[in-house]
Motif scaffolding. Structure first.
Motif, PDB file in Angstrom:
ATOM      1  N   ASP A  69      57.216  20.842  59.228  1.00  0.00           N
ATOM      2  CA  ASP A  69      56.058  21.649  58.822  1.00  0.00           C
ATOM      3  C   ASP A  69      55.029  21.828  59.946  1.00  0.00           C
ATOM      4  O   ASP A  69      53.838  21.544  59.777  1.00  0.00           O
ATOM      5  CB  ASP A  69      55.385  20.998  57.595  1.00  0.00           C
ATOM      6  N   PRO A  70      55.471  22.297  61.135  1.00  0.00           N
ATOM      7  CA  PRO A  70      54.516  22.461  62.238  1.00  0.00           C
ATOM      8  C   PRO A  70      53.728  23.772  62.135  1.00  0.00           C
ATOM      9  O   PRO A  70      54.201  24.751  61.541  1.00  0.00           O
ATOM     10  CB  PRO A  70      55.429  22.496  63.465  1.00  0.00           C
ATOM     11  N   ASP A  71      52.537  23.770  62.687  1.00  0.00           N
ATOM     12  CA  ASP A  71      51.770  25.014  62.869  1.00  0.00           C
ATOM     13  C   ASP A  71      51.921  25.507  64.304  1.00  0.00           C
ATOM     14  O   ASP A  71      52.048  26.699  64.554  1.00  0.00           O
ATOM     15  CB  ASP A  71      50.284  24.778  62.569  1.00  0.00           C
TER      16      ASP A  71
ATOM     17  N   HIS B 146      55.123  30.483  63.318  1.00  0.00           N
ATOM     18  CA  HIS B 146      54.648  29.387  64.163  1.00  0.00           C
ATOM     19  C   HIS B 146      54.119  29.942  65.487  1.00  0.00           C
ATOM     20  O   HIS B 146      54.619  30.940  65.998  1.00  0.00           O
ATOM     21  CB  HIS B 146      55.774  28.388  64.459  1.00  0.00           C
ATOM     22  N   LEU B 147      53.133  29.237  66.066  1.00  0.00           N
ATOM     23  CA  LEU B 147      52.692  29.544  67.422  1.00  0.00           C
ATOM     24  C   LEU B 147      53.479  28.641  68.367  1.00  0.00           C
ATOM     25  O   LEU B 147      53.437  27.415  68.241  1.00  0.00           O
ATOM     26  CB  LEU B 147      51.191  29.285  67.592  1.00  0.00           C
ATOM     27  N   VAL B 148      54.229  29.256  69.283  1.00  0.00           N
ATOM     28  CA  VAL B 148      55.089  28.508  70.194  1.00  0.00           C
ATOM     29  C   VAL B 148      54.560  28.654  71.620  1.00  0.00           C
ATOM     30  O   VAL B 148      54.347  29.771  72.106  1.00  0.00           O
ATOM     31  CB  VAL B 148      56.550  29.002  70.121  1.00  0.00           C
ATOM     32  N   LEU B 149      54.342  27.526  72.290  1.00  0.00           N
ATOM     33  CA  LEU B 149      53.892  27.512  73.687  1.00  0.00           C
ATOM     34  C   LEU B 149      55.025  26.941  74.531  1.00  0.00           C
ATOM     35  O   LEU B 149      55.586  25.898  74.197  1.00  0.00           O
ATOM     36  CB  LEU B 149      52.652  26.626  73.847  1.00  0.00           C
ATOM     37  N   THR B 150      55.358  27.604  75.631  1.00  0.00           N
ATOM     38  CA  THR B 150      56.439  27.104  76.462  1.00  0.00           C
ATOM     39  C   THR B 150      56.318  27.633  77.886  1.00  0.00           C
ATOM     40  O   THR B 150      55.424  28.423  78.185  1.00  0.00           O
ATOM     41  CB  THR B 150      57.816  27.472  75.859  1.00  0.00           C
TER      42      THR B 150
ATOM     43  N   ASP C 159      43.260  20.292  66.384  1.00  0.00           N
ATOM     44  CA  ASP C 159      42.299  20.216  65.287  1.00  0.00           C
ATOM     45  C   ASP C 159      42.988  19.504  64.126  1.00  0.00           C
ATOM     46  O   ASP C 159      44.204  19.586  63.968  1.00  0.00           O
ATOM     47  CB  ASP C 159      41.857  21.630  64.879  1.00  0.00           C
ATOM     48  N   GLU C 160      42.217  18.807  63.296  1.00  0.00           N
ATOM     49  CA  GLU C 160      42.818  18.083  62.179  1.00  0.00           C
ATOM     50  C   GLU C 160      43.507  19.002  61.179  1.00  0.00           C
ATOM     51  O   GLU C 160      44.379  18.563  60.427  1.00  0.00           O
ATOM     52  CB  GLU C 160      41.741  17.256  61.461  1.00  0.00           C
ATOM     53  N   SER C 161      43.120  20.276  61.187  1.00  0.00           N
ATOM     54  CA  SER C 161      43.666  21.204  60.190  1.00  0.00           C
ATOM     55  C   SER C 161      45.035  21.754  60.573  1.00  0.00           C
ATOM     56  O   SER C 161      45.643  22.488  59.783  1.00  0.00           O
ATOM     57  CB  SER C 161      42.687  22.373  59.975  1.00  0.00           C
ATOM     58  N   VAL C 162      45.523  21.455  61.788  1.00  0.00           N
ATOM     59  CA  VAL C 162      46.823  21.977  62.212  1.00  0.00           C
ATOM     60  C   VAL C 162      47.753  20.832  62.594  1.00  0.00           C
ATOM     61  O   VAL C 162      47.314  19.776  63.036  1.00  0.00           O
ATOM     62  CB  VAL C 162      46.699  22.956  63.408  1.00  0.00           C
ATOM     63  N   ASN C 163      49.041  21.071  62.414  1.00  0.00           N
ATOM     64  CA  ASN C 163      50.074  20.101  62.787  1.00  0.00           C
ATOM     65  C   ASN C 163      50.714  20.576  64.087  1.00  0.00           C
ATOM     66  O   ASN C 163      51.418  21.582  64.105  1.00  0.00           O
ATOM     67  CB  ASN C 163      51.116  19.999  61.669  1.00  0.00           C
ATOM     68  N   ILE C 164      50.450  19.856  65.174  1.00  0.00           N
ATOM     69  CA  ILE C 164      50.973  20.222  66.496  1.00  0.00           C
ATOM     70  C   ILE C 164      52.074  19.243  66.875  1.00  0.00           C
ATOM     71  O   ILE C 164      51.882  18.023  66.827  1.00  0.00           O
ATOM     72  CB  ILE C 164      49.868  20.204  67.566  1.00  0.00           C
ATOM     73  N   ILE C 165      53.240  19.774  67.251  1.00  0.00           N
ATOM     74  CA  ILE C 165      54.355  18.939  67.702  1.00  0.00           C
ATOM     75  C   ILE C 165      54.850  19.473  69.045  1.00  0.00           C
ATOM     76  O   ILE C 165      54.998  20.685  69.228  1.00  0.00           O
ATOM     77  CB  ILE C 165      55.518  18.936  66.689  1.00  0.00           C
TER      78      ILE C 165
END
Length: 552
Positions: free
Chosen positions: A374-376, A400-404, A331-337
């Motif tokens: 500055d990731p979300d 932060h929300l971390v997916l792995t 979504d444009e409102s979050v920074n995903i890296i």
């Protein structure tokens, strides 16, 4: 009008609803596909149903090509280029009439071109697209290129006499045909296996490897050199393993190929993983999660912070699941890296970082740098060591929300795996949101699926898990599934969602059996049980479930 008539017949036959037809007609105008192809893509009908309807509508006979004895002499009448472009195969010649099997007998442009190029009257029959493409492979594929190579080289396979980089050379055409065939057969991997008696070209299809053809032994140097050139590898280095990447377009589809070489006693073995870039657009609803698992997992990934693990062995679809989650959260409102090794699919609006160990850019180094961006949401391709695990968990604890991913056998054993890595249990319990464990099983072929009465032993097995059945499903085996009874794959899942009791148990470092008992009491469905539910629905077989999971 013909398209509307086809739609009306499908509705009258009860195969699709009027609403599905109207929806497909609207979407079809945007996609420019034929109505039948669009309905196939949407999964509203099977190819076999479409053939039966076309046969009824047009009065054109249907032929099964799987065991059809093809006439090799017809290759001089119909070119391979024409056959592949229009998905057709010549079957027999009688006087001035040529019988041709077509995936689309409504393609009058193809029929006119065929009539003009051959000078024959064209008689059409209907066959499935897959059967026609496989027949084309049987009749045309690799034969001309291999013959030219055999005539153009000696027994030593002298590379100087062969133009491995020229688009018109036989070795280049041979490699291109290999990729074409792999894509048509829906192969996930191509294996080039040098053996004492020849080179085995094997494809992994629906999780199982099968030999497609055997090439002469002395073609190995040319084949290896061509593939290394495509992957920008060192063609002179034959003693050490190498990894490379190839990007190409095959049958109008963007394909990313990961190539790996391994020296063996008979030469370099090459394995190529084929990634269809269109799969990057998979949605969460397409993962095959049951309603309960879908609800639980959606809640797990919707939390603003914490760590979510996707576990399973290599080739179990973990990356596909992670990309579906990223598509859901994008979504444009979050920074995903993301930090990946390698970046498999490129996603719009997401910052993706490629690992490069040669310059010291490992997971842990990249992850530290990402935290200053500055990731979300952070996606880490894989937790391989204690350092990466610690940084990921601390990132989860700091908002932060971390997916792995992890390599574990089931959901609850992920906790033990992290403890074995040296992560304190209290850090795991306070950061972990949940775990999704998954495996891939073969899907029963839709075209030859049929009901069979369940045996008493099978009924008893299902009853022990609280599931009542009278019938199960099998695939008879047909041309569309190469007589295997299976076509495609689907995932079975196990979703562990954290609660306060589980967190307390983890802090106390209790055995994983205790976590499992509590999770099952709260409604967690084990991998084996999720497989049984999908077997009951007719999606897969009991044999497939036993192949990937153990009854507990």
């Amino acid at each position: 009008m013909a398209l509307k008539r086809l739609g009306d017949i499908l509705v009258e036959s009860g195969i699709i609803s009027e609403e599905q037809l109207q929806e497909a007609l609207v979407e079809q105008k945007k996609s420019k596909l034929k109505l039948g192809d669009h309905l196939l893509q949407r999964g509203y009908i099977t190819e076999q149903q479409l053939i039966e309807i076309l046969e009824f509508q047009l009065g054109i006979p249907h032929v099964s090509l799987f065991r059809y004895k093809l006439d090799a002499s017809l290759v001089s009448i119909v070119s391979e280029e024409l056959a592949r472009r229009h998905v057709l195969i010549p079957l027999k010649k009688e006087g001035n009439k040529l019988t041709v099997a077509m995936a689309d007998p409504l393609d009058y442009f193809a029929i006119d071109e065929l009539r003009m190029s051959t000078g024959f009257l064209i008689h059409t029959v209907i066959a499935t697209r897959d059967e026609v493409q496989r027949a084309i492979n049987r009749m045309y594929s690799m034969q001309g290129s291999v013959k030219e190579l055999m005539e153009g080289i000696g027994e030593a396979g002298d590379l100087e006499e062969v133009r491995v980089a020229d688009d018109d050379s036989p070795i280049v055409r041979l490699v291109n045909e290999m990729f074409d065939q792999a894509v048509q057969l829906r192969a996930s991997d191509i294996h080039i296996d040098p053996q004492d008696d020849g080179i085995r070209v094997r494809y992994r299809i629906d999780g199982l490897v099968r030999t497609e053809r055997v090439l002469p032994r002395h073609m190995m140097n040319m084949l290896t050199t061509r593939l290394k050139i495509m992957a920008n590898l060192n063609i002179a280095e034959r003693r050490a393993p190498q990894d490379g990447r190839i990007q190409m377009t095959v049958a109008y589809r963007e394909i990313d190929v990961r190539l790996s070489t391994l020296p063996t006693i008979y030469g370099e073995k090459i394995v190529m993983r084929l990634l269809d870039l269109s799969n990057a657009k998979v949605e969460l609803d397409q993962l095959g999660l049951t309603r309960r698992n879908h609800s639980t997992f959606t809640q797990t990934i919707s939390r603003p912070n914490g760590i979510v693990l996707v576990t399973g062995p290599t080739g179990s679809g973990k990356s596909t699941t992670l990309y579906a989650v990223l598509n859901h959260l994008n979504d444009e409102s979050v920074n995903i890296i993301t930090v990946e090794d390698p970046v498999e699919y490129q996603l719009d609006g997401i910052n993706q970082v490629q690992i490069n160990e040669q310059i010291g850019m490992g997971f842990s180094t990249a992850l530290r740098s990402i935290l200053r961006q500055d990731p979300d949401i952070i996606m880490v391709g894989e937790i391989r060591d204690q350092e990466t695990a610690e940084i990921a968990i601390r990132a989860a604890l700091t908002g932060h929300l971390v997916l792995t991913t992890l390599h574990t056998n089931d959901a609850v054993s992920s906790v033990t795996r992290l403890v074995d890595m040296g992560i304190p249990p209290f850090l795991i319990s306070s950061s972990l949101n949940g775990v999704l464990a998954q495996r891939l099983v073969r899907r029963i072929c839709k075209d030859c699926r049929h009901e069979v009465p369940a045996t008493e032993q099978e009924k008893e097995l299902f009853a022990k898990r609280g599931i009542k059945i009278e019938t199960l499903y099998r695939g008879r085996g047909c041309g569309n599934c190469s007589l295997t009874g299976y076509r495609g794959r689907l995932a079975v899942h196990e979703v562990l969602s954290m609660d306060d009791t589980l967190r307390t148990m983890m802090t106390q470092n209790l055995p994983t059996s205790e976590y499992k008992k509590h999770a099952m009491k709260n409604g967690m469905i084990l991998l084996f049980d999720d497989g049984l539910l999908k077997a009951k629905q007719g999606l897969t077989t009991l044999e497939e479930i036993y192949r990937i999971a153990i009854a507990q």
